[in-house]
Write a protein that holds these residues in place. Structure first.
Motif, PDB file in Angstrom:
ATOM      1  N   LEU A 188      -8.113   4.538  25.151  1.00  0.00           N
ATOM      2  CA  LEU A 188      -8.349   5.944  24.839  1.00  0.00           C
ATOM      3  C   LEU A 188      -7.224   6.817  25.367  1.00  0.00           C
ATOM      4  O   LEU A 188      -6.777   7.750  24.693  1.00  0.00           O
ATOM      5  N   GLY A 189      -6.783   6.475  26.586  1.00  0.00           N
ATOM      6  CA  GLY A 189      -5.716   7.260  27.195  1.00  0.00           C
ATOM      7  C   GLY A 189      -4.449   7.207  26.378  1.00  0.00           C
ATOM      8  O   GLY A 189      -3.711   8.191  26.265  1.00  0.00           O
ATOM      9  N   ILE A 190      -4.218   6.047  25.767  1.00  0.00           N
ATOM     10  CA  ILE A 190      -2.978   5.913  25.001  1.00  0.00           C
ATOM     11  C   ILE A 190      -2.986   6.840  23.779  1.00  0.00           C
ATOM     12  O   ILE A 190      -1.937   7.302  23.332  1.00  0.00           O
ATOM     13  N   ILE A 191      -4.173   7.156  23.297  1.00  0.00           N
ATOM     14  CA  ILE A 191      -4.249   8.144  22.220  1.00  0.00           C
ATOM     15  C   ILE A 191      -3.553   9.433  22.656  1.00  0.00           C
ATOM     16  O   ILE A 191      -2.841  10.083  21.899  1.00  0.00           O
ATOM     17  N   LEU A 210      11.535  14.628  25.574  1.00  0.00           N
ATOM     18  CA  LEU A 210      11.474  13.170  25.479  1.00  0.00           C
ATOM     19  C   LEU A 210      10.868  12.565  26.734  1.00  0.00           C
ATOM     20  O   LEU A 210      10.122  11.578  26.661  1.00  0.00           O
ATOM     21  N   ALA A 211      11.181  13.164  27.877  1.00  0.00           N
ATOM     22  CA  ALA A 211      10.570  12.677  29.118  1.00  0.00           C
ATOM     23  C   ALA A 211       9.067  12.859  29.044  1.00  0.00           C
ATOM     24  O   ALA A 211       8.291  12.000  29.467  1.00  0.00           O
ATOM     25  N   SER A 212       8.661  13.972  28.454  1.00  0.00           N
ATOM     26  CA  SER A 212       7.244  14.273  28.377  1.00  0.00           C
ATOM     27  C   SER A 212       6.510  13.269  27.503  1.00  0.00           C
ATOM     28  O   SER A 212       5.399  12.863  27.808  1.00  0.00           O
ATOM     29  N   LEU A 213       7.123  12.858  26.418  1.00  0.00           N
ATOM     30  CA  LEU A 213       6.413  11.908  25.562  1.00  0.00           C
ATOM     31  C   LEU A 213       6.629  10.475  26.015  1.00  0.00           C
ATOM     32  O   LEU A 213       6.175   9.520  25.368  1.00  0.00           O
ATOM     33  N   GLY A 236       9.302   9.469  33.214  1.00  0.00           N
ATOM     34  CA  GLY A 236       7.940   9.558  32.726  1.00  0.00           C
ATOM     35  C   GLY A 236       7.460   8.225  32.152  1.00  0.00           C
ATOM     36  O   GLY A 236       6.291   7.853  32.314  1.00  0.00           O
ATOM     37  N   PHE A 237       8.351   7.498  31.532  1.00  0.00           N
ATOM     38  CA  PHE A 237       7.965   6.233  30.921  1.00  0.00           C
ATOM     39  C   PHE A 237       7.498   5.243  31.985  1.00  0.00           C
ATOM     40  O   PHE A 237       6.421   4.649  31.881  1.00  0.00           O
ATOM     41  N   ALA A 238       8.317   5.092  33.014  1.00  0.00           N
ATOM     42  CA  ALA A 238       7.977   4.131  34.062  1.00  0.00           C
ATOM     43  C   ALA A 238       6.621   4.481  34.658  1.00  0.00           C
ATOM     44  O   ALA A 238       5.757   3.624  34.851  1.00  0.00           O
ATOM     45  N   ALA A 239       6.434   5.780  34.907  1.00  0.00           N
ATOM     46  CA  ALA A 239       5.196   6.205  35.553  1.00  0.00           C
ATOM     47  C   ALA A 239       3.998   5.917  34.667  1.00  0.00           C
ATOM     48  O   ALA A 239       3.003   5.331  35.087  1.00  0.00           O
ATOM     49  N   GLU A 240       4.109   6.344  33.403  1.00  0.00           N
ATOM     50  CA  GLU A 240       2.961   6.165  32.521  1.00  0.00           C
ATOM     51  C   GLU A 240       2.681   4.685  32.279  1.00  0.00           C
ATOM     52  O   GLU A 240       1.528   4.262  32.200  1.00  0.00           O
ATOM     53  N   PHE A 241       3.751   3.914  32.198  1.00  0.00           N
ATOM     54  CA  PHE A 241       3.568   2.475  31.996  1.00  0.00           C
ATOM     55  C   PHE A 241       2.749   1.884  33.146  1.00  0.00           C
ATOM     56  O   PHE A 241       1.801   1.126  32.924  1.00  0.00           O
ATOM     57  N   LEU A 242       3.122   2.252  34.346  1.00  0.00           N
ATOM     58  CA  LEU A 242       2.397   1.728  35.515  1.00  0.00           C
ATOM     59  C   LEU A 242       0.941   2.200  35.506  1.00  0.00           C
ATOM     60  O   LEU A 242       0.026   1.431  35.806  1.00  0.00           O
ATOM     61  N   VAL A 243       0.748   3.455  35.151  1.00  0.00           N
ATOM     62  CA  VAL A 243      -0.618   3.983  35.126  1.00  0.00           C
ATOM     63  C   VAL A 243      -1.467   3.190  34.134  1.00  0.00           C
ATOM     64  O   VAL A 243      -2.570   2.753  34.440  1.00  0.00           O
ATOM     65  N   ALA A 293     -10.709  11.614  33.950  1.00  0.00           N
ATOM     66  CA  ALA A 293      -9.247  11.710  33.863  1.00  0.00           C
ATOM     67  C   ALA A 293      -8.789  11.447  32.438  1.00  0.00           C
ATOM     68  O   ALA A 293      -7.854  12.095  31.943  1.00  0.00           O
ATOM     69  N   VAL A 294      -9.440  10.528  31.775  1.00  0.00           N
ATOM     70  CA  VAL A 294      -9.064  10.249  30.383  1.00  0.00           C
ATOM     71  C   VAL A 294      -9.354  11.475  29.513  1.00  0.00           C
ATOM     72  O   VAL A 294      -8.563  11.827  28.633  1.00  0.00           O
ATOM     73  N   VAL A 295     -10.475  12.143  29.812  1.00  0.00           N
ATOM     74  CA  VAL A 295     -10.761  13.391  29.087  1.00  0.00           C
ATOM     75  C   VAL A 295      -9.608  14.373  29.300  1.00  0.00           C
ATOM     76  O   VAL A 295      -9.143  15.023  28.365  1.00  0.00           O
ATOM     77  N   ASN A 296      -9.156  14.451  30.552  1.00  0.00           N
ATOM     78  CA  ASN A 296      -8.022  15.316  30.876  1.00  0.00           C
ATOM     79  C   ASN A 296      -6.837  15.045  29.960  1.00  0.00           C
ATOM     80  O   ASN A 296      -6.261  15.954  29.380  1.00  0.00           O
ATOM     81  N   VAL A 297      -6.493  13.758  29.870  1.00  0.00           N
ATOM     82  CA  VAL A 297      -5.319  13.367  29.092  1.00  0.00           C
ATOM     83  C   VAL A 297      -5.497  13.777  27.638  1.00  0.00           C
ATOM     84  O   VAL A 297      -4.650  14.470  27.058  1.00  0.00           O
ATOM     85  N   VAL A 298      -6.625  13.390  27.063  1.00  0.00           N
ATOM     86  CA  VAL A 298      -6.805  13.585  25.629  1.00  0.00           C
ATOM     87  C   VAL A 298      -7.057  15.057  25.305  1.00  0.00           C
ATOM     88  O   VAL A 298      -6.435  15.634  24.411  1.00  0.00           O
ATOM     89  N   TYR A 299      -7.932  15.676  26.090  1.00  0.00           N
ATOM     90  CA  TYR A 299      -8.264  17.075  25.862  1.00  0.00           C
ATOM     91  C   TYR A 299      -7.024  17.961  26.020  1.00  0.00           C
ATOM     92  O   TYR A 299      -6.748  18.833  25.205  1.00  0.00           O
ATOM     93  N   GLY A 300      -6.281  17.697  27.111  1.00  0.00           N
ATOM     94  CA  GLY A 300      -5.069  18.477  27.372  1.00  0.00           C
ATOM     95  C   GLY A 300      -4.094  18.355  26.213  1.00  0.00           C
ATOM     96  O   GLY A 300      -3.509  19.331  25.754  1.00  0.00           O
ATOM     97  N   ALA A 301      -3.942  17.129  25.719  1.00  0.00           N
ATOM     98  CA  ALA A 301      -2.984  16.903  24.637  1.00  0.00           C
ATOM     99  C   ALA A 301      -3.426  17.612  23.363  1.00  0.00           C
ATOM    100  O   ALA A 301      -2.632  18.270  22.693  1.00  0.00           O
ATOM    101  N   PHE A 302      -4.720  17.513  23.052  1.00  0.00           N
ATOM    102  CA  PHE A 302      -5.208  18.198  21.847  1.00  0.00           C
ATOM    103  C   PHE A 302      -5.015  19.705  21.967  1.00  0.00           C
ATOM    104  O   PHE A 302      -4.618  20.369  21.005  1.00  0.00           O
ATOM    105  N   SER A 303      -5.310  20.227  23.156  1.00  0.00           N
ATOM    106  CA  SER A 303      -5.162  21.671  23.332  1.00  0.00           C
ATOM    107  C   SER A 303      -3.707  22.081  23.170  1.00  0.00           C
ATOM    108  O   SER A 303      -3.414  23.112  22.573  1.00  0.00           O
ATOM    109  N   ALA A 304      -2.813  21.262  23.694  1.00  0.00           N
ATOM    110  CA  ALA A 304      -1.394  21.589  23.580  1.00  0.00           C
ATOM    111  C   ALA A 304      -0.980  21.630  22.117  1.00  0.00           C
ATOM    112  O   ALA A 304      -0.173  22.460  21.698  1.00  0.00           O
ATOM    113  N   LEU A 305      -1.577  20.744  21.355  1.00  0.00           N
ATOM    114  CA  LEU A 305      -1.265  20.654  19.930  1.00  0.00           C
ATOM    115  C   LEU A 305      -1.556  21.971  19.224  1.00  0.00           C
ATOM    116  O   LEU A 305      -0.902  22.323  18.241  1.00  0.00           O
ATOM    117  N   ALA A 306      -2.568  22.686  19.713  1.00  0.00           N
ATOM    118  CA  ALA A 306      -3.035  23.873  18.999  1.00  0.00           C
ATOM    119  C   ALA A 306      -2.325  25.148  19.425  1.00  0.00           C
ATOM    120  O   ALA A 306      -2.624  26.213  18.913  1.00  0.00           O
TER     121      ALA A 306
END
Lengths: 483, 483
Positions: B407-410, B376-379, B386-393, B277-290
């Motif tokens: 790592l996920g926070i990256i 802003l919700a997304s970040l 989104g903030f509440a959810a991610e905070f809890l996660v 799942a952490v790979v998902n988070v980081v990989y997805g974010a990097f891909s979005a960046l590109a």
């Protein structure tokens, strides 16, 4: 055996009488009216159905136990009559365009139906065999009925030679089994197996030959190779009949044989039948992907479907038998729907390629809808019969714990959606060229609309709330397994 | 009452199909009516769910296929009621953004209704068969919706999407049968199966199969590649439903089937899946960046955000799981908002190249404000859900695997980068001359935006409104997991 027993054979008697009447009337009918002989023929099938409905629940043995009219045979006889009805009603347009001798055509369909009805009631090899031949003889003529078409002739020759060959295998197998057990009656064979569990090579070879012979009839791998050519060459309504009626008859033969005769030794054969099942569905699906002709695609898809039903044979018990009966019923409605679409499409355009379907959604919404419903049902998608019946069948099969078999069947079933979707894409998605957009919309005759809608409703009914059909299938299964 | 969600939309779909083809406007009104009722009902279900009582509420049951133990058992708990609400909101706004569909509107809206019926079905049923049934019902219309009304490589993407999801279905189907057989209670009812339990070895074997099977739909790395392609190719409303609701079906399946029925399996495997799942988070974010296409950015950001959901599930803590469910809701609303807004600009500019836009805030202020709020919700801006959810996660993940949480926070940091870069580039700076005359979002589009923003704010400022009910269902769910 007394006179009143004949009352239970009234459906068959009605069919034979109808066939003879149709042939007789054919003499006095002017050529351009002959295709309309479909209506009396279809009416005969309906009357037979009515007689059949009356005898639901009655079990009766006749002719020294060679025939047994029980709910199992009732289920299939009803199914065959339904098939005959829809095939005949779907035929006139096609017959008018393509065939002469319409009277023979309809009459032979009815006679083959009588044969199929005989198979499912037989509890004895020779009776079953003769009934099977009655089906086959009708088909030898019907397949090559488009006499001026080379491929119809080729298909007829192929079907005749391979059919005769497989009958030979079957007969040889029967004779070996008779040699081992001293009987051709299923019950006597089962009794012999109880006392002598092992009859050695003769017995094994006999069963293997019978299975091979029946494998031809249901087009199971590696005995399938006649099917695509015959399906493609035969007149369309006959292809429809072959792919549902004659296949169902073969399976009914197998099921009754194993349930009543060979059940004691079934365990020896489960894995072999399972392997055949997997090969059949995998082969059918893989080759279907490459087809460009709709008829041929449906031929390979019907080979694959036989593989799913064989899963039930490999795991045979009371539950999988109801599963198979249910699946065969759903498959019948589905495949008839698909073939009727192809028939009507062919009548209107003279074509049967997958590419030719382009723009179908614009030209006839009903044809597109029924095609979509049928294809998705064949692919085993929910809301449609295929999902419900396959799920039921595979769930029942789980009790065998042959997990490799079930996993491969599920995988095959789901991945097959690929080629059905390719067809659907042509019909529903791919845009037409500007030139093609000028083509007029289709006008379907009203009886075509009615039969198509009826089949679609059936497929949805089985797919959404099949309890009536489940009850019937269970009753059929109980007739073989008791309880 | 819960049956209404399924029946209403199925009937609406069928009714739309039955409309004459030349009534161009009727389909959308029927769809809007059905969507409005669905929305109202879903708000009611969410509101009347009694969190003090907990458990499953509004339960009803109907014998569907009694011989194999299938019943259409419905009921909601604190996990499914937010999902029902989400579906209600997204379909209502989805119909609104589809208002201008003029190509074959009848088929479009009918398929949309079918899709929604399937989605609601998955969330309200408590029966494994029914869950799978509706899951498949939801997948299939996507093929046609993307194929006909989509853009950008739609033929490829629609087939890829269906084949990926159906490959997942194979795993689910087989695992279901194994589970059914091993539980040995002749029932597919989830609550009964939970009671019966299965052997620990079986649970350990089955859990990863279910996880991956459902995970494909949840956009789980490395089986996510269908998802950005599918999002990009799909028409706006379908992207909204797809990313907003359908991907949640996968995560919901993992919770409802994987964790609820196989707690021992979950305990054994979740560590592995947490890392993925952490790979998902980081990989997805990097891909979005590109990415350069707006929809691809959101597509990959969905993969990344679904990673948070899977992280929350993988943390096996009450806090993390609460976060996961809240994130499912919040990402659903947020991503629907994103896609709706992308639809707004695409309809006007006919391009989605990020670099093509500049200074849009001056040209289309209403559109820009809504889009920026979605960003802003997304970040994860505090005050939006989104903030509440991610905070809890993250709070949950810290308890089990602090390093993975770091790592996920990256991923969060990268998300902030691509979102802010996109917002700065598109909305600020000099106005592109070409787009000077674009009209701002109209009333219909703005109200869609406002509605979704309101949801983000409501559950962002007062997350307890949703977490309260999630919590009561998560606690008993996790009682058997971990340790």
């Amino acid at each position: 055996m007394n006179g009143s027993d004949f009352a239970f054979l009234l459906p068959e008697i009605v069919l034979v009488a109808t066939a003879i009447t149709v042939w007789a009337v054919d003499f006095f009918t002017p050529r351009d009216r002959k295709p309309d002989l479909a209506w009396p023929a279809a009416a005969g099938a309906l009357v037979a159905m009515a007689f059949l409905a009356i005898s639901w629940g009655e079990h009766r043995e006749m002719f020294l136990g060679t025939l047994r009219l029980d709910n199992f045979s009732l289920f299939f006889r009803f199914l065959f009559l339904t098939v005959a009805f829809f095939v005949i009603v779907g035929s006139p347009g096609y017959v008018r365009r393509k065939l002469r001798n319409a009277g023979e055509f309809y009459g032979l369909i009815l006679m083959s139906t009588v044969g199929a009805m005989g198979i499912v009631s037989s509890r004895e090899f020779l009776t079953a065999y003769i009934s099977l031949e009655l089906v086959a003889f009708g088909f030898y003529v019907l397949v090559s009925h488009a006499r001026h078409e080379a491929r119809s002739n080729e298909a007829g020759a192929k079907y005749l030679i391979l059919g005769a060959f497989s009958s030979g295998l079957l007969l040889f197998g029967i004779s070996l089994i008779f040699g081992a057990t001293g009987s051709t009656g299923y019950a006597a064979i089962a009794a012999a197996l109880e006392t002598t569990p092992d009859f050695g090579m003769v017995w094994t070879l006999g069963v293997a030959l019978v299975l091979a012979g029946l494998g031809f009839k249901v087009a199971a791998f590696p005995f399938h190779s006649w099917a695509p050519d015959v399906y493609e060459g035969a007149p369309l309504p006959i292809t429809a009949f072959l792919s549902v009626g004659s296949k169902a008859a073969g399976f009914a033969f197998l099921i009754r044989l194993f349930a009543e005769g060979l059940f004691p030794v079934l365990d020896d054969w489960r894995v072999a039948i399972g392997v055949v099942a997997v090969l059949t569905m995998t082969f059918g699906n893989l080759v279907a992907i490459q087809q460009a002709n709709l008829k041929r695609l449906l031929a390979y898809s019907s080979i694959a479907q036989a593989g799913y039903i064989l899963v039930g044979v490999a795991t045979l018990n009371a539950d999988t038998t109801s599963g198979m009966l249910l699946h065969i019923a759903g498959y019948t409605a589905t495949n008839l729907g698909a073939f009727l679409v192809v028939i009507y499409f062919h009548n209107l355009t003279g074509k049967e390629g997958i590419d030719d379907l382009r723009g179908l959604y614009r030209r006839s919404f009903l044809l597109t809808l029924v095609l979509a419903v049928s294809l998705l049902s064949l692919a085993g998608m929910p809301l449609f019969a295929g999902f419900m019946t396959k799920f039921y069948l595979f769930t029942a099969a789980a009790a065998s714990q042959l997990w490799w078999l079930i996993a491969l069947a599920v995988a095959n079933s789901i991945l097959s959606v690929y080629y059905y979707l390719l067809v659907l894409r042509q019909a529903f998605i791919t845009p037409e060229s500007e030139e093609e957009e000028q083509r007029p919309a289709f006008r379907l005759p009203s009886h075509a609309r009615a039969t198509l809608s009826l089949l679609m409703v059936l497929v949805l009914w089985i797919g959404i709330y099949p309890s009536v059909f489940v009850d019937a299938a269970e009753a059929g299964s109980r007739a073989l397994f008791g309880g | 009452m819960l049956y209404a969600f399924i029946l209403l939309n199925l009937v609406a779909g069928a009714a739309i199909f039955a409309l004459p083809a030349d009534w161009k406007k009727a389909p959308r009104w029927v769809a809007l009516a059905a969507a409005t009722v669905s929305l109202v009902l879903s708000v009611i279900v969410f509101a009347i769910y009694d969190r003090d009582a907990g458990g499953y509420q509004l339960q009803e049951s109907f014998a569907w296929l009694p011989p194999i133990g299938v019943s259409l058992h419905v009921g909601v708990d604190g996990i499914s009621s937010p999902m029902v609400l989400l579906t209600g909101i997204v379909i209502f706004t989805g119909v609104l953004v589809s208002w201008r569909i003029d190509e074959r509107p009848r088929e479009y809206f009918a398929l949309l209704m079918l899709l929604v019926a399937g989605t609601f079905g998955v969330f309200v049923v408590l029966d494994l068969f029914s869950l799978f049934f509706f899951y498949e019902v939801a997948v299939l219309p996507m093929f046609l919706l993307i194929g006909v009304w989509g853009s950008t490589r739609k033929a490829y993407s629609s087939m890829k999407l269906v084949m990926f999801l159906l490959a997942g279905s194979i795993l689910i189907w087989v695992a279901m049968l194994v589970l059914y057989f091993n539980a040995g209670i002749n029932s597919f009812d989830i609550l009964e199966l939970e009671q019966a339990g299965v052997d620990i070895t079986v649970a350990r074997v089955l859990f990863p199969i279910f996880y991956v099977g459902f995970g494909v739909l949840a956009g789980m790395w490395p089986f996510h590649t269908w998802s950005p392609d599918g999002h990009v190719a799909a028409p706006t409303a379908v992207s909204m439903l797809h990313a907003g609701v359908l991907m949640k079906l996968g995560a919901y399946g993992i919770i409802r089937v994987g964790i609820q029925l196989l707690p021992e399996g979950a305990t054994y495997w979740l560590g592995v899946f947490l890392a993925l799942a952490v790979v998902n988070v980081v990989y997805g974010a990097f891909s979005a960046l590109a990415q350069r296409d707006l929809k691809f950015v959101i597509g990959y950001s969905s993969v990344s955000h679904m990673g948070y959901v899977l992280m929350g599930i993988g943390s096996m803590t009450v806090v993390g799981m609460n976060g996961a469910v809240l994130q499912m809701f919040s990402h659903g609303v947020m991503t629907a908002l994103f896609f709706a807004m992308v639809g707004v600009i695409y309809e006007r500019a006919h391009t989605r190249e990020i670099s093509a836009f500049s200074g849009m805030a001056k040209v289309m202020p209403r559109f820009s404000i809504i889009f920026i709020i979605a960003g802003l919700a997304s970040l994860g801006l505090p005050g939006l859900s989104g903030f509440a959810a991610e905070f809890l996660v993250f709070a949950g993940t810290f308890q089990t695997a602090p390093w993975l949480a770091v790592l996920g926070i990256i991923g969060v940091a990268i998300t902030a980068t691509y979102i802010l870069r996109l917002v700065a580039g598109m909305f600020f700076g000099p106005v592109t001359e070409k787009w000077q005359n674009l009209t701002d979002a109209n009333l219909r589009e703005t109200s869609v935006g406002v509605m979704l923003v309101a949801m983000l704010l409501l559950f962002g400022l007062y997350p307890q409104l949703m977490v309260g009910s999630i919590d009561v269902s998560v606690i008993p769910l996790l009682a058997n997991v971990g340790g």
